[in-house]
Write a protein that holds these residues in place. Structure first.
Motif, short mmCIF file in Angstrom:
data_model
loop_
_atom_site.label_atom_id
_atom_site.label_comp_id
_atom_site.label_asym_id
_atom_site.label_seq_id
_atom_site.Cartn_x
_atom_site.Cartn_y
_atom_site.Cartn_z
N TYR A 30 0.80 -1.23 0.00
CA TYR A 30 0.00 0.00 0.00
C TYR A 30 0.84 1.28 0.00
CZ TYR A 30 -3.52 -3.37 1.43
OH TYR A 30 -4.35 -4.46 1.50
N GLU A 67 -0.17 4.35 -2.03
CA GLU A 67 -1.48 4.95 -1.78
C GLU A 67 -1.32 6.33 -1.12
OE1 GLU A 67 -4.48 3.71 -2.57
OE2 GLU A 67 -3.64 1.86 -3.41
N GLN A 74 -3.85 8.97 3.84
CA GLN A 74 -4.99 8.48 4.62
C GLN A 74 -5.34 7.05 4.23
OE1 GLN A 74 -6.36 9.98 7.30
NE2 GLN A 74 -7.57 8.14 7.59
N ARG A 75 -5.32 6.75 2.95
CA ARG A 75 -5.63 5.40 2.47
C ARG A 75 -4.56 4.41 2.96
NH1 ARG A 75 -8.04 1.21 2.10
NH2 ARG A 75 -7.79 -0.11 0.28
N GLU A 97 -5.29 3.69 6.63
CA GLU A 97 -6.46 2.82 6.73
C GLU A 97 -6.13 1.39 6.33
OE1 GLU A 97 -9.26 4.87 4.25
OE2 GLU A 97 -9.66 6.42 5.78
N SER A 98 -5.33 1.22 5.28
CA SER A 98 -4.96 -0.12 4.82
C SER A 98 -4.09 -0.84 5.83
CB SER A 98 -4.24 -0.03 3.47
OG SER A 98 -5.10 0.51 2.49
N ASP A 143 -6.38 -1.90 8.57
CA ASP A 143 -7.22 -3.02 8.14
C ASP A 143 -6.44 -4.33 8.16
OD1 ASP A 143 -9.41 -1.37 7.78
OD2 ASP A 143 -9.21 -1.28 5.59
#
Length: 172
Positions: A157, A160, A163-164, A167-168, A171
């Motif tokens: 990630y 990315e 913020q993404r 989040e990844s 997750d």
């Protein structure tokens, strides 16, 4: 100071009111040390001196900082027992792991922090600072996330947007 920005992360031993208070004065000492010292090693040495005087009973603080100096295209990093600092290299999707440069703060006096590192980031590079609570985070089966899984997630990630990416990682 307008030309440099410091990003810091720390982890205090223990839980409760005592460690929370240590966090507060560590933050204040760090802000002062980073403002008055020109060199990262000197700032962390000053911070360590303050904490050696204030801490006792086996307490210590792991601390890492990156100093971003955009007009030089340079990032300086230093870690007192905190790590790893992970650097995602956007051009080849690789991850570099930078370990600690010194013992945690408050353990013992130093003449000066032994070393700091300099990095010349390329566009797309990501510097990731996390506490051990992130890679020691256990799933319902009791397996810790681990630094290798964190590195693998960063590889997956790292391109990315910020913020993404965050989040990844959460997750995963």
């Amino acid at each position: 100071d307008g030309e440099r920005t410091a990003v810091c992360i720390a982890d205090v031993t223990g839980h409760g009111l005592g460690p929370a208070m240590i966090t507060c004065f560590c933050r204040a000492y760090a802000k002062t040390a980073l403002r008055v010292e020109d060199r990262v090693a000197a700032a962390l040495t000053r911070l360590n001196e303050e904490l050696v005087d204030d801490l006792g009973d086996g307490r210590f603080v792991t601390f890492a900082t990156v100093i971003v100096t955009p007009n030089e295209g340079l990032i300086r990093s230093a870690s007192a027992g905190h790590g790893p600092l992970l650097i995602f290299r956007g051009h080849d999707a690789s991850v570099e792991s930078v370990g600690s440069d010194a013992l945690p703060l408050g353990v013992m006096r130093w003449d000066e922090m032994p070393q700091t590192a300099s990095h010349r980031p390329d566009p797309g590079d990501v510097f990731l600072l996390v506490t051990d609570g992130f890679f020691e985070w256990a799933n319902p089966q009791g397996e810790q996330f681990g630094t290798q899984r964190l590195e693998n997630s960063l590889i997956e990630y790292g391109n990315e947007p910020g913020q993404r990416l965050i989040e990844s990682l959460l997750d995963d």
